[in-house]
Design a protein around this motif. Sequence first.
Motif, PDB file in Angstrom:
ATOM      1  N   GLY A   8      43.461  56.033  45.329  1.00 21.82           N
ATOM      2  CA  GLY A   8      43.684  55.802  43.824  1.00 21.82           C
ATOM      3  C   GLY A   8      42.597  55.803  42.766  1.00 21.82           C
ATOM      4  N   GLY A   9      41.528  55.793  43.270  1.00 17.40           N
ATOM      5  CA  GLY A   9      40.454  55.820  41.842  1.00 17.40           C
ATOM      6  C   GLY A   9      40.565  57.161  40.917  1.00 17.40           C
ATOM      7  N   GLN A  13      41.367  56.566  29.847  1.00 21.75           N
ATOM      8  CA  GLN A  13      40.910  55.826  29.281  1.00 21.75           C
ATOM      9  C   GLN A  13      41.182  54.058  29.322  1.00 21.75           C
ATOM     10  OE1 GLN A  13      43.082  58.143  26.154  1.00 21.75           O
ATOM     11  NE2 GLN A  13      40.932  59.814  26.402  1.00 21.75           N
ATOM     12  N   SER A  14      40.220  53.720  28.238  1.00 21.62           N
ATOM     13  CA  SER A  14      40.753  52.160  27.852  1.00 21.62           C
ATOM     14  C   SER A  14      42.233  52.040  27.356  1.00 21.62           C
ATOM     15  CB  SER A  14      39.933  52.198  27.558  1.00 21.62           C
ATOM     16  OG  SER A  14      39.792  50.646  26.320  1.00 21.62           O
ATOM     17  N   GLY A  15      42.381  51.229  28.389  1.00 24.70           N
ATOM     18  CA  GLY A  15      43.540  50.502  28.160  1.00 24.70           C
ATOM     19  C   GLY A  15      44.719  51.008  29.059  1.00 24.70           C
ATOM     20  N   GLY A  16      44.298  51.603  29.778  1.00 19.33           N
ATOM     21  CA  GLY A  16      45.249  52.568  30.623  1.00 19.33           C
ATOM     22  C   GLY A  16      45.072  51.496  32.184  1.00 19.33           C
ATOM     23  N   SER A  17      45.818  52.293  33.086  1.00 23.74           N
ATOM     24  CA  SER A  17      46.542  51.468  34.312  1.00 23.74           C
ATOM     25  C   SER A  17      45.885  52.398  35.565  1.00 23.74           C
ATOM     26  CB  SER A  17      47.507  50.642  34.164  1.00 23.74           C
ATOM     27  OG  SER A  17      48.009  50.664  33.197  1.00 23.74           O
ATOM     28  N   LEU A  18      45.379  51.315  36.507  1.00 27.59           N
ATOM     29  CA  LEU A  18      45.267  52.669  38.395  1.00 27.59           C
ATOM     30  C   LEU A  18      45.627  51.782  39.155  1.00 27.59           C
ATOM     31  CD1 LEU A  18      41.988  54.553  37.981  1.00 27.59           C
ATOM     32  CD2 LEU A  18      43.727  55.508  38.001  1.00 27.59           C
ATOM     33  N   THR A  19      46.059  52.223  39.979  1.00 27.69           N
ATOM     34  CA  THR A  19      46.036  51.622  41.221  1.00 27.69           C
ATOM     35  C   THR A  19      45.438  51.848  42.060  1.00 27.69           C
ATOM     36  OG1 THR A  19      48.629  50.539  40.674  1.00 27.69           O
ATOM     37  CG2 THR A  19      48.542  50.496  42.364  1.00 27.69           C
ATOM     38  N   LEU A  20      44.906  51.266  42.649  1.00 27.04           N
ATOM     39  CA  LEU A  20      43.956  51.218  44.304  1.00 27.04           C
ATOM     40  C   LEU A  20      44.606  51.370  45.012  1.00 27.04           C
ATOM     41  CD1 LEU A  20      40.517  50.395  43.488  1.00 27.04           C
ATOM     42  CD2 LEU A  20      41.865  51.708  42.990  1.00 27.04           C
ATOM     43  N   SER A  21      44.635  51.944  47.037  1.00 35.00           N
ATOM     44  CA  SER A  21      45.366  51.205  47.578  1.00 35.00           C
ATOM     45  C   SER A  21      43.994  51.324  48.676  1.00 35.00           C
ATOM     46  CB  SER A  21      46.052  51.919  48.665  1.00 35.00           C
ATOM     47  OG  SER A  21      47.292  51.815  47.545  1.00 35.00           O
ATOM     48  N   CYS A  22      44.575  50.162  50.189  1.00 33.99           N
ATOM     49  CA  CYS A  22      43.364  50.709  51.460  1.00 33.99           C
ATOM     50  C   CYS A  22      44.205  50.419  51.857  1.00 33.99           C
ATOM     51  CB  CYS A  22      42.434  48.794  51.032  1.00 33.99           C
ATOM     52  SG  CYS A  22      41.584  48.749  52.186  1.00 33.99           S
ATOM     53  N   ALA A  23      44.433  51.742  52.429  1.00 33.05           N
ATOM     54  CA  ALA A  23      44.659  51.367  54.346  1.00 33.05           C
ATOM     55  C   ALA A  23      43.971  51.052  55.242  1.00 33.05           C
ATOM     56  CB  ALA A  23      45.366  52.770  54.602  1.00 33.05           C
ATOM     57  N   VAL A  63      38.772  39.343  35.416  1.00 36.99           N
ATOM     58  CA  VAL A  63      39.800  40.273  35.664  1.00 36.99           C
ATOM     59  C   VAL A  63      41.247  40.073  35.745  1.00 36.99           C
ATOM     60  CG1 VAL A  63      38.495  42.005  36.741  1.00 36.99           C
ATOM     61  CG2 VAL A  63      39.839  40.403  38.365  1.00 36.99           C
ATOM     62  N   LYS A  64      41.110  38.255  35.551  1.00 35.69           N
ATOM     63  CA  LYS A  64      42.837  37.662  35.582  1.00 35.69           C
ATOM     64  C   LYS A  64      43.313  37.911  34.348  1.00 35.69           C
ATOM     65  CE  LYS A  64      40.770  33.578  37.389  1.00 35.69           C
ATOM     66  NZ  LYS A  64      40.215  31.436  36.934  1.00 35.69           N
ATOM     67  N   GLY A  65      44.594  37.730  35.119  1.00 36.21           N
ATOM     68  CA  GLY A  65      44.834  38.646  33.520  1.00 36.21           C
ATOM     69  C   GLY A  65      46.363  40.417  33.794  1.00 36.21           C
ATOM     70  N   ARG A  66      44.908  40.731  34.000  1.00 34.28           N
ATOM     71  CA  ARG A  66      44.569  42.402  34.183  1.00 34.28           C
ATOM     72  C   ARG A  66      45.352  43.090  35.383  1.00 34.28           C
ATOM     73  NH1 ARG A  66      40.204  45.005  32.480  1.00 34.28           N
ATOM     74  NH2 ARG A  66      39.012  43.946  33.477  1.00 34.28           N
ATOM     75  N   PHE A  67      44.157  42.615  36.455  1.00 34.17           N
ATOM     76  CA  PHE A  67      44.705  43.099  37.846  1.00 34.17           C
ATOM     77  C   PHE A  67      45.199  42.224  38.487  1.00 34.17           C
ATOM     78  CE2 PHE A  67      40.029  45.491  38.020  1.00 34.17           C
ATOM     79  CZ  PHE A  67      39.939  45.822  36.795  1.00 34.17           C
ATOM     80  N   THR A  68      45.551  42.407  39.605  1.00 30.41           N
ATOM     81  CA  THR A  68      46.796  41.804  40.896  1.00 30.41           C
ATOM     82  C   THR A  68      46.438  42.238  42.183  1.00 30.41           C
ATOM     83  OG1 THR A  68      48.732  41.619  38.817  1.00 30.41           O
ATOM     84  CG2 THR A  68      49.440  41.385  41.340  1.00 30.41           C
ATOM     85  N   ILE A  69      46.420  41.053  43.114  1.00 31.68           N
ATOM     86  CA  ILE A  69      45.809  42.352  44.438  1.00 31.68           C
ATOM     87  C   ILE A  69      47.341  42.374  45.408  1.00 31.68           C
ATOM     88  CG2 ILE A  69      44.461  40.483  44.993  1.00 31.68           C
ATOM     89  CD1 ILE A  69      42.801  41.213  46.676  1.00 31.68           C
ATOM     90  N   LEU A  80      45.915  47.349  44.400  1.00 29.11           N
ATOM     91  CA  LEU A  80      44.867  46.509  43.745  1.00 29.11           C
ATOM     92  C   LEU A  80      45.324  47.200  42.067  1.00 29.11           C
ATOM     93  CD1 LEU A  80      43.218  44.049  42.300  1.00 29.11           C
ATOM     94  CD2 LEU A  80      41.243  46.168  42.479  1.00 29.11           C
ATOM     95  N   GLN A  81      46.374  46.160  41.295  1.00 28.88           N
ATOM     96  CA  GLN A  81      47.221  46.552  40.826  1.00 28.88           C
ATOM     97  C   GLN A  81      45.558  46.718  38.734  1.00 28.88           C
ATOM     98  OE1 GLN A  81      50.740  45.479  40.683  1.00 28.88           O
ATOM     99  NE2 GLN A  81      51.664  47.115  40.236  1.00 28.88           N
TER     100      GLN A  81
END
Length: 125
Positions: A8-9, A13-23, A63-69, A80-81
């Motif tokens: 998921g990496g 750009q700044s302000g964008g979003s990604l969601t990482l996954s860990c299988a 990362v508080k308020g921006r990332f969600t595990i 990790l959103q």
Amino acid sequence: QVQLVESGGGSVQSGGSLTLSCATSGNIFSSWSMGWFRQAPGNEREGVAGINSQSNTSYADSVKGRFTISRDNAKNTLYLQMTNLKPEDTAKYYCAAALAVLRSSLLRPLPYTYWGQGTQVTVSS
């Protein structure tokens, strides 16, 4: 042996979003404490977010308020959103697993037994 594979990496750009996954491999995922860590060149590995088997979570102040595990025990997958990404979030992100990590230690690398190979996140300004 537990195997962890991140995905998921990418580049955003700044302000964008990604969601990482860990299988994860194995059938006791629900019993593990899990964490996301990151490491930028020249920096030490730092804890980003952690979640234990009771789904208690811990986040780095940066990362508080921006990332969600979160975790999906049925899929043996950790997420990790990441929203409102900043250039300083640029790093290689790793997931890690361990049994019975205290909530106060979820962001410390030492308790974790198993690590993935990492996925690169690059945020441009």
